[in-house]
Design an enzyme around this catalytic site. Structure first.
Site, PDB file in Angstrom:
ATOM      1  N   ASP A  33       0.848  -1.187   0.000  1.00 40.29           N
ATOM      2  CA  ASP A  33       0.000   0.000   0.000  1.00 40.29           C
ATOM      3  C   ASP A  33       0.892   1.247   0.000  1.00 40.29           C
ATOM      4  O   ASP A  33       1.887   1.316   0.720  1.00 40.29           O
ATOM      5  CB  ASP A  33      -0.920  -0.002   1.228  1.00 40.29           C
ATOM      6  N   ILE A  34       0.512   2.226  -0.804  1.00 40.24           N
ATOM      7  CA  ILE A  34       1.330   3.433  -0.956  1.00 40.24           C
ATOM      8  C   ILE A  34       1.299   4.310   0.307  1.00 40.24           C
ATOM      9  O   ILE A  34       2.201   5.121   0.529  1.00 40.24           O
ATOM     10  CB  ILE A  34       0.861   4.239  -2.192  1.00 40.24           C
ATOM     11  N   ASN A  95     -12.782  -3.247   2.261  1.00 41.69           N
ATOM     12  CA  ASN A  95     -13.752  -2.156   2.285  1.00 41.69           C
ATOM     13  C   ASN A  95     -14.610  -2.272   1.021  1.00 41.69           C
ATOM     14  O   ASN A  95     -14.083  -2.463  -0.070  1.00 41.69           O
ATOM     15  CB  ASN A  95     -13.026  -0.809   2.307  1.00 41.69           C
ATOM     16  N   GLU A 103     -12.471   3.253  -1.528  1.00 44.99           N
ATOM     17  CA  GLU A 103     -12.009   4.364  -2.366  1.00 44.99           C
ATOM     18  C   GLU A 103     -11.626   3.923  -3.769  1.00 44.99           C
ATOM     19  O   GLU A 103     -11.921   4.618  -4.736  1.00 44.99           O
ATOM     20  CB  GLU A 103     -10.832   5.069  -1.675  1.00 44.99           C
ATOM     21  N   VAL A 104     -10.959   2.793  -3.886  1.00 44.22           N
ATOM     22  CA  VAL A 104     -10.531   2.319  -5.212  1.00 44.22           C
ATOM     23  C   VAL A 104     -11.495   1.210  -5.658  1.00 44.22           C
ATOM     24  O   VAL A 104     -11.591   0.165  -4.995  1.00 44.22           O
ATOM     25  CB  VAL A 104      -9.083   1.798  -5.173  1.00 44.22           C
ATOM     26  N   HIS A 108      -9.884  -5.282  -3.633  1.00 41.40           N
ATOM     27  CA  HIS A 108      -8.581  -5.463  -3.001  1.00 41.40           C
ATOM     28  C   HIS A 108      -8.776  -5.869  -1.552  1.00 41.40           C
ATOM     29  O   HIS A 108      -9.682  -5.385  -0.871  1.00 41.40           O
ATOM     30  CB  HIS A 108      -7.740  -4.182  -3.081  1.00 41.40           C
ATOM     31  N   HIS A 110      -6.953  -5.778   2.012  1.00 42.05           N
ATOM     32  CA  HIS A 110      -5.858  -5.206   2.799  1.00 42.05           C
ATOM     33  C   HIS A 110      -5.353  -6.270   3.769  1.00 42.05           C
ATOM     34  O   HIS A 110      -6.152  -6.871   4.500  1.00 42.05           O
ATOM     35  CB  HIS A 110      -6.352  -4.035   3.657  1.00 42.05           C
TER      36      HIS A 110
HETATM   37  P1  AMP Z   1      -9.838   1.459   0.040  1.00 43.03           P
HETATM   38  O1  AMP Z   1     -10.234   2.635   0.862  1.00 43.03           O
HETATM   39  O2  AMP Z   1     -10.123   0.144   0.734  1.00 43.03           O
HETATM   40  O3  AMP Z   1     -10.400   1.514  -1.353  1.00 43.03           O
HETATM   41  O4  AMP Z   1      -8.258   1.480  -0.038  1.00 43.03           O
HETATM   42  C1  AMP Z   1      -7.530   1.925  -1.123  1.00 43.03           C
HETATM   43  C2  AMP Z   1      -6.081   1.803  -0.734  1.00 43.03           C
HETATM   44  O5  AMP Z   1      -5.299   1.939  -1.901  1.00 43.03           O
HETATM   45  C3  AMP Z   1      -5.591   2.858   0.257  1.00 43.03           C
HETATM   46  O6  AMP Z   1      -5.075   2.205   1.421  1.00 43.03           O
HETATM   47  C4  AMP Z   1      -4.502   3.615  -0.519  1.00 43.03           C
HETATM   48  O7  AMP Z   1      -3.426   3.989   0.289  1.00 43.03           O
HETATM   49  C5  AMP Z   1      -4.102   2.577  -1.543  1.00 43.03           C
HETATM   50  N1  AMP Z   1      -3.516   3.122  -2.776  1.00 43.03           N
HETATM   51  C6  AMP Z   1      -3.981   4.123  -3.541  1.00 43.03           C
HETATM   52  N2  AMP Z   1      -3.186   4.328  -4.602  1.00 43.03           N
HETATM   53  C7  AMP Z   1      -2.206   3.408  -4.517  1.00 43.03           C
HETATM   54  C8  AMP Z   1      -1.069   3.090  -5.315  1.00 43.03           C
HETATM   55  N3  AMP Z   1      -0.781   3.769  -6.438  1.00 43.03           N
HETATM   56  N4  AMP Z   1      -0.266   2.068  -4.930  1.00 43.03           N
HETATM   57  C9  AMP Z   1      -0.533   1.389  -3.796  1.00 43.03           C
HETATM   58  N5  AMP Z   1      -1.599   1.620  -3.008  1.00 43.03           N
HETATM   59  C10 AMP Z   1      -2.416   2.616  -3.351  1.00 43.03           C
END
Ligand code: AMP
Length: 125
Positions: A33-34, A95, A103-104, A108, A110
């Site tokens: 995770d970034i 999530n 968010e994404v 995924h 975690h």
């Molecule tokens: P979520 O809120 O569960 O959708 O989590 C999205 C996660 O993606 C967050 O923990 C971000 O820090 C992570 N994230 C966003 N962009 C990147 C990226 N380019 N590389 C790695 N992790 C990312």
């Protein structure tokens, strides 16, 4: 929910943006995770276009589901969080949707660990 081909994880899968890879197999990818919320914070994703865990387990093939499970297992071993290999445990979170504050929009999981997590990952600011 329609899959957004321009989400950040789709871009990682296409190689448009880099990631720090932890593990990869035919149908899955794991990377750091970034913005890590713990000493170990890895995201495991399927390579297929699935918006969330619900979409994945509803529509993915058996091969993709097995591949994903294997990838999760490998990450637990490689990061040392698995209690089966001397680790002290972890938190696995998916999530999902607006109520889950996802968010994404690419499924995924975690994997958080490497230290006592308290409530980390369960609360968002
Ligand atoms: P979520 O809120 O569960 O959708 O989590 C999205 C996660 O993606 C967050 O923990 C971000 O820090 C992570 N994230 C966003 N962009 C990147 C990226 N380019 N590389 C790695 N992790 C990312």
């Amino acid at each position: 929910m329609n899959y957004d081909k321009n989400n950040i994880f789709a871009k990682i899968l296409r190689g448009d943006i880099p990631c720090t890879k932890v593990f990869e197999n035919e149908y899955s990818l794991a990377f750091k995770d970034i913005s890590p919320q713990a000493k170990i914070h890895v995201l495991v994703i399927p390579k297929g276009a699935y918006t969330d865990i619900d979409d994945f387990y509803t529509n993915a093939s058996e091969k993709e589901i097995i591949s994903f499970s294997n990838a999760v297992r490998e990450v637990l071993m490689l990061t040392g969080v698995s209690q089966n290999s001397g680790g002290k445990g972890f938190r696995a979170i998916a999530n999902t949707g607006p109520d889950g504050i996802q968010e994404v929009p690419h499924f995924h999981l975690h994997i958080l660990g490497g230290e006592n997590l308290g409530l980390r990952g369960l609360r968002k600011a």
